[in-house]
Design a protein around this motif. Structure first.
Motif, PDB file in Angstrom:
ATOM      1  N   VAL A   1      39.223  34.571  46.020  1.00 31.06           N
ATOM      2  CA  VAL A   1      40.430  35.568  45.901  1.00 31.06           C
ATOM      3  C   VAL A   1      41.421  35.042  44.864  1.00 31.06           C
TER       4      VAL A   1
ATOM      5  N   ASN B   1      44.937  41.813  55.949  1.00 32.09           N
ATOM      6  CA  ASN B   1      43.830  43.012  55.698  1.00 32.09           C
ATOM      7  C   ASN B   1      43.791  43.983  57.088  1.00 32.09           C
TER       8      ASN B   1
ATOM      9  N   ALA C   1      44.392  46.124  46.477  1.00 32.90           N
ATOM     10  CA  ALA C   1      43.462  44.859  46.164  1.00 32.90           C
ATOM     11  C   ALA C   1      42.410  45.819  45.231  1.00 32.90           C
TER      12      ALA C   1
ATOM     13  N   LEU D   1      38.331  39.126  45.272  1.00 32.28           N
ATOM     14  CA  LEU D   1      39.426  40.143  45.733  1.00 32.28           C
ATOM     15  C   LEU D   1      40.497  39.722  44.576  1.00 32.28           C
TER      16      LEU D   1
ATOM     17  N   VAL E   1      38.585  45.203  44.352  1.00 28.50           N
ATOM     18  CA  VAL E   1      37.558  44.471  45.242  1.00 28.50           C
ATOM     19  C   VAL E   1      36.092  44.633  44.145  1.00 28.50           C
TER      20      VAL E   1
ATOM     21  N   VAL F   1      44.119  40.588  44.711  1.00 24.10           N
ATOM     22  CA  VAL F   1      45.187  41.068  45.586  1.00 24.10           C
ATOM     23  C   VAL F   1      46.421  41.116  44.942  1.00 24.10           C
TER      24      VAL F   1
END
Length: 476
Positions: free
Chosen positions: A236, A225, A49, A41, A51, A43
């Protein structure tokens, strides 16, 4: 109209139900299990975000279709991309189709236009009376139009009971890829896309000692989220800075795979990317849908802290001053962001709460916003105003001496209700080309438009205040 209540519980208990059928669950579990171990991710702070999922899939030989379930409800379908990691040149993607219609009351009602449903309506006989009837859905507008007992009804609907779940409606969007496969049937593929309602922010806490000259700074990432999909053990990265939506993020994320698990003594690594900063969390994160999760960005840092009481005021009032005014003194804290002081990581913007430690607890003494602090720079925040110190301002002279010139004189009466002397800094803002004709204390000129006094104010109690006077002239 009251919100629709959709009666699907009975459907979910039927054998082979598409809502909770065992075959559907097994397929979803297999897909989620395959993708969870290698999800990344990137973000952003604006609620988006990027992905990247690694999935193990079974592909047809030659031309065929590949189902891609388990996508977020907030996916930006135009950003969906698929590529093979096993045989990059052997898999050709001819098209990607995403079903945007997900299972919700409005979509379900649209599917039943022209069909019979059960409805619960007010019976018209008593205030709380209800009646269950059969109705033909004529329109899925708000409110819907229903044919009930031979009459067209448009009004309150307590509940709609559907006889079945239509094909093609799922809780989350689903995608299908049209592919030509010249490689093996079992492949590892990479799926990437942008999803909305997945964001992060920083949250800081600074705990000061009793003297206020040292503190412990904690910085935690707050991940939120609401995208409609859970992520299990995802790597992340956090992108800080103001970004446009022209998607330079996508290219950065495709190259980020080997960087997510670099070892570090801290909880995250920071690096400059273009004109922004990316922070990589050291440990994978499991983030459920509709969840807010916190993780430390860096270990607690013990740092020296400077504190000053600062007053800012305009010295040139253009003759509008009619009487004494009260000036509050801001409580300003500052610290350096350096490795030698336990930090050394560029600090992103976020709220800062300041506490004072005592023997058995912490007291919240202020809250403010910490702006972005580059590595090596100083941070300065205002956390409130002084309670026991006050400055009364009296303009003794304020006269215009020419078309664009002024002359003024101030008397500043300073009181200190504490038991010890306090150092204060007074900044008088003077526009134009100015000079000081007289001052009762030493002064400095930290910038072109600022006259500054640094004064030690003894306790005054009920005694006369400490008086500071100065006279200036300026030409604009």
């Amino acid at each position: 109209m009251k919100p629709f209540a959709i009666a699907l519980l009975a459907l979910s208990l039927l054998p082979g139900s598409p809502v909770l059928g065992p075959a559907v669950l097994a397929h979803a579990k297999d897909m989620d299990g395959a993708s969870a171990a290698a999800t990344r991710l990137l973000v952003r702070q604006d609620g988006q975000a990027f992905v990247t999922e690694a999935r193990a899939v079974t592909l047809p030989k030659g031309s065929g279709e590949l189902a891609l379930p388990g996508l977020p409800a907030t996916i930006d379908a135009s950003t969906l991309r698929l590529r093979s990691k096993t045989a990059p040149t052997g898999l050709s993607v001819r098209s990607l189709a995403v079903s945007d219609e997900t299972l919700n009351p409005a979509a379900l009602l649209r599917r039943f236009v022209g069909r019979q449903v059960g409805v619960v309506l007010p019976d018209g006989k008593s205030r709380d009376g209800r009646a269950q009837k059969q109705a033909l859905v004529l329109s899925a507008s708000e409110p819907p139009l229903l044919l009930v007992d031979g009459s067209v009804y448009s009004g309150p609907v307590e509940a709609i009971i559907y006889p079945e779940l239509p094909q093609g409606l799922a809780a989350r969007p689903a995608a299908a890829a049209s592919v030509v496969n010249a490689g093996p049937t079992r492949q590892n593929v990479e799926l990437s896309y942008l999803a909305r309602e997945l964001s992060w922010r920083m949250d800081y806490a600074l705990t000061l000692n009793k003297a206020g000259d040292n503190g412990v700074l904690d910085g935690w990432v707050v991940l939120t989220n609401h995208c409609g999909k859970s992520f299990d053990q995802a790597g992340v990265e956090l992108l800080a800075g103001e970004t446009r939506s022209a998607r330079p993020v996508a290219a950065r994320a495709f190259m980020a795979g080997d960087m997510l698990m670099k070892s570090s003594a801290a909880n995250a690594e920071g690096e400059a990317v273009f004109e922004h900063h990316v922070y990589t969390l050291k440990r994978p994160v499991s983030l459920a849908d509709q969840q807010t999760l916190q993780a430390p960005l860096f270990d607690s840092a013990a740092i020296p802290v400077s504190r000053k009481l600062l007053g800012r005021a305009s010295a040139l009032t253009m003759g509008r001053e009619t009487g004494p005014t009260q000036e509050k003194l801001d409580i300003v804290l500052s610290f350096r962001n350096t490795k030698a002081r336990g930090l050394g990581l560029a600090l992103p913007r976020g709220p800062l709460r300041v506490f004072e430690a005592n023997s058995d607890a912490r007291r919240l003494v202020g809250e403010t916003q910490l702006d972005r602090v580059p590595e090596g720079a100083s941070a300065e925040v205002t956390v409130g105003s002084a309670f026991d110190l006050n400055v009364e301002r009296v303009a003794t002279v304020m006269e215009k001496t020419g078309n664009s010139s002024w002359r003024g004189a101030w008397e500043l009466r300073i009181t200190n209700g504490k038991k010890r002397a306090q150092r204060i800094v007074l900044q008088e803002q003077i526009p134009g080309k100015w000079k000081v004709e007289q001052a009762s204390a030493k002064w400095t000129k930290p910038s072109a438009g600022v006259l500054e006094f640094a004064i030690d104010v003894p306790p005054t109690g009920e005694n006369a205040p400490l008086v500071l006077t100065y006279t200036f002239s300026t030409e604009q």
